[in-house]
Design a protein around this motif. Structure first.
Motif, PDB file in Angstrom:
ATOM      1  N   ASP A 182      -1.821  -2.961 -17.499  1.00 32.40           N
ATOM      2  CA  ASP A 182      -0.651  -3.594 -16.897  1.00 32.40           C
ATOM      3  C   ASP A 182       0.258  -4.092 -18.006  1.00 32.40           C
ATOM      4  O   ASP A 182      -0.203  -4.747 -18.955  1.00 32.40           O
ATOM      5  CB  ASP A 182      -1.067  -4.769 -16.004  1.00 32.40           C
ATOM      6  N   TYR A 208      -1.041   0.692  -5.030  1.00 34.88           N
ATOM      7  CA  TYR A 208      -0.122   1.049  -6.105  1.00 34.88           C
ATOM      8  C   TYR A 208       1.312   0.598  -5.810  1.00 34.88           C
ATOM      9  O   TYR A 208       2.121   0.452  -6.736  1.00 34.88           O
ATOM     10  CB  TYR A 208      -0.103   2.570  -6.305  1.00 34.88           C
ATOM     11  N   GLY A 209       1.637   0.417  -4.540  1.00 29.80           N
ATOM     12  CA  GLY A 209       3.024   0.133  -4.192  1.00 29.80           C
ATOM     13  C   GLY A 209       3.892   1.344  -4.474  1.00 29.80           C
ATOM     14  O   GLY A 209       3.479   2.495  -4.247  1.00 29.80           O
ATOM     15  N   HIS A 226       3.735  -0.004  -8.842  1.00 30.83           N
ATOM     16  CA  HIS A 226       4.319  -1.295  -8.460  1.00 30.83           C
ATOM     17  C   HIS A 226       5.831  -1.332  -8.670  1.00 30.83           C
ATOM     18  O   HIS A 226       6.421  -2.414  -8.816  1.00 30.83           O
ATOM     19  CB  HIS A 226       3.655  -2.457  -9.226  1.00 30.83           C
ATOM     20  N   SER A 249       7.202  -5.521  -8.168  1.00 32.83           N
ATOM     21  CA  SER A 249       5.911  -6.135  -7.875  1.00 32.83           C
ATOM     22  C   SER A 249       5.434  -5.698  -6.491  1.00 32.83           C
ATOM     23  O   SER A 249       4.903  -6.498  -5.720  1.00 32.83           O
ATOM     24  CB  SER A 249       6.006  -7.666  -7.957  1.00 32.83           C
ATOM     25  N   THR A 250       5.643  -4.421  -6.186  1.00 32.62           N
ATOM     26  CA  THR A 250       5.239  -3.899  -4.878  1.00 32.62           C
ATOM     27  C   THR A 250       3.751  -3.580  -4.889  1.00 32.62           C
ATOM     28  O   THR A 250       3.132  -3.415  -5.939  1.00 32.62           O
ATOM     29  CB  THR A 250       6.049  -2.629  -4.542  1.00 32.62           C
ATOM     30  N   SER A 253      -0.003  -6.710  -6.194  1.00 29.10           N
ATOM     31  CA  SER A 253       0.527  -7.175  -7.479  1.00 29.10           C
ATOM     32  C   SER A 253       0.793  -8.672  -7.422  1.00 29.10           C
ATOM     33  O   SER A 253       1.173  -9.208  -6.372  1.00 29.10           O
ATOM     34  CB  SER A 253       1.827  -6.430  -7.793  1.00 29.10           C
ATOM     35  N   HIS A 259       1.907  -0.862 -13.702  1.00 30.67           N
ATOM     36  CA  HIS A 259       0.515  -0.440 -13.891  1.00 30.67           C
ATOM     37  C   HIS A 259       0.588   1.004 -14.378  1.00 30.67           C
ATOM     38  O   HIS A 259       1.045   1.902 -13.671  1.00 30.67           O
ATOM     39  CB  HIS A 259      -0.240  -0.542 -12.567  1.00 30.67           C
TER      40      HIS A 259
END
Length: 276
Positions: A182, A208-209, A226, A249-250, A253, A259
């Motif tokens: 990250d 993972y978003g 993310h 930050s999806t 997270s 990431h």
């Protein structure tokens, strides 16, 4: 590469040698001055002159083809030098190569020797052309392979907030395996491709978003998760340094970060070795 460039200089040398020999030895045979008598025209002499002209025309065409081939190979070698980042100035490819030596008695080349020499040179040029084609393919392939190997960080600014390997999960406090690293940063920061490749996945994928996945060929795949905003489409070809998405930050997270994962032949490997 050096050998190929020197070979091209040798071609120019050989071309000059044969051209010079032919010019020296294939001059038209002087026609004897006819007397004012009514002697018939010597048909044998006319036949010899026609044969000489035909021979000159034949060798002129042969040498013209060889000259065109040496020019083509010279340009080809310069292109390969550019691909390989090799400088050709020291070889002065546009100039006649310097040479010399002690004078010795020699013998003129007859038509049979000239024809044999032209055939040998033509064969050598074809062989060198095949070699240069193979070298071009190697250099281009090597360049593509190098461009497809992940290198560097996916963001210009940021810091590693979680490493690859075993860690304490920030959500449940359990010991888990983290398959990437990250890199935290400012929301909206550009997330960039670390190598050339083709986008193989875009969109939301569970924890993972917002995810972008890039296939670099040669077994390498990278993932960037993310993301707040995705800037590329599936199937799009991307270059190293091209913006893929904007940091967010999806998904699963705790704050703005990317990431970043690296896979080789379908197996996760530590991305840290690629960003150091």
């Amino acid at each position: 590469m050096l050998t190929c460039l020197i070979s091209v200089s040798s071609y120019s040398l050989a071309k000059w040698l044969y051209t010079d020999r032919i010019t020296e030895n294939l001059q038209p045979v002087p026609v004897p001055t006819l007397s004012s008598s009514s002697n018939p025209i010597d048909t044998t002499q006319n036949l010899d002159e026609n044969q000489e002209e035909n021979l000159q025309d034949f060798y002129a065409k042969q040498l013209g083809g060889l000259q065109a081939e040496t020019i083509r190979l010279k340009m080809f070698s310069e292109r390969l030098a550019q691909i390989a980042g090799f400088e050709t100035e020291d070889f002065s490819l546009d100039e006649h190569p310097g040479q010399g030596g002690i004078e010795h008695d020699g013998s003129p080349l007859n038509s049979e020797a000239l024809e044999r020499g032209i055939q040998q040179l033509s064969s050598q040029l074809r062989g060198q052309s095949d070699t240069l084609n193979a070298l071009e393919e190697y250099l281009i392939t090597k360049e593509n392979i190098a461009a497809g190997i992940p290198e560097g960080k996916p963001v210009k600014n940021g810091w590693v907030s979680s490493f690859y390997g075993n860690r304490i999960d920030p959500f449940n406090g359990k010991k888990t395996f983290h398959e990437g690293i990250d890199i935290a940063g400012k929301e909206g920061s550009p997330v960039m491709a670390v190598a050339d490749g083709i986008v193989s996945w875009v969109g939301d994928r569970g924890g993972y978003g917002g995810l972008v996945e890039v296939d670099h060929g040669n077994g390498y795949v990278t993932r960037y998760a993310h993301n707040k905003t995705i800037k590329v489409s599936k199937g799009e070809r991307v270059s190293k340094g091209e913006v893929l998405a904007l940091m967010g930050s999806t998904g699963r997270s705790t704050g703005p970060h990317v990431h970043y994962e690296v896979l080789r032949d379908g197996q996760h490997i530590n991305p840290y070795s690629f960003i150091k």
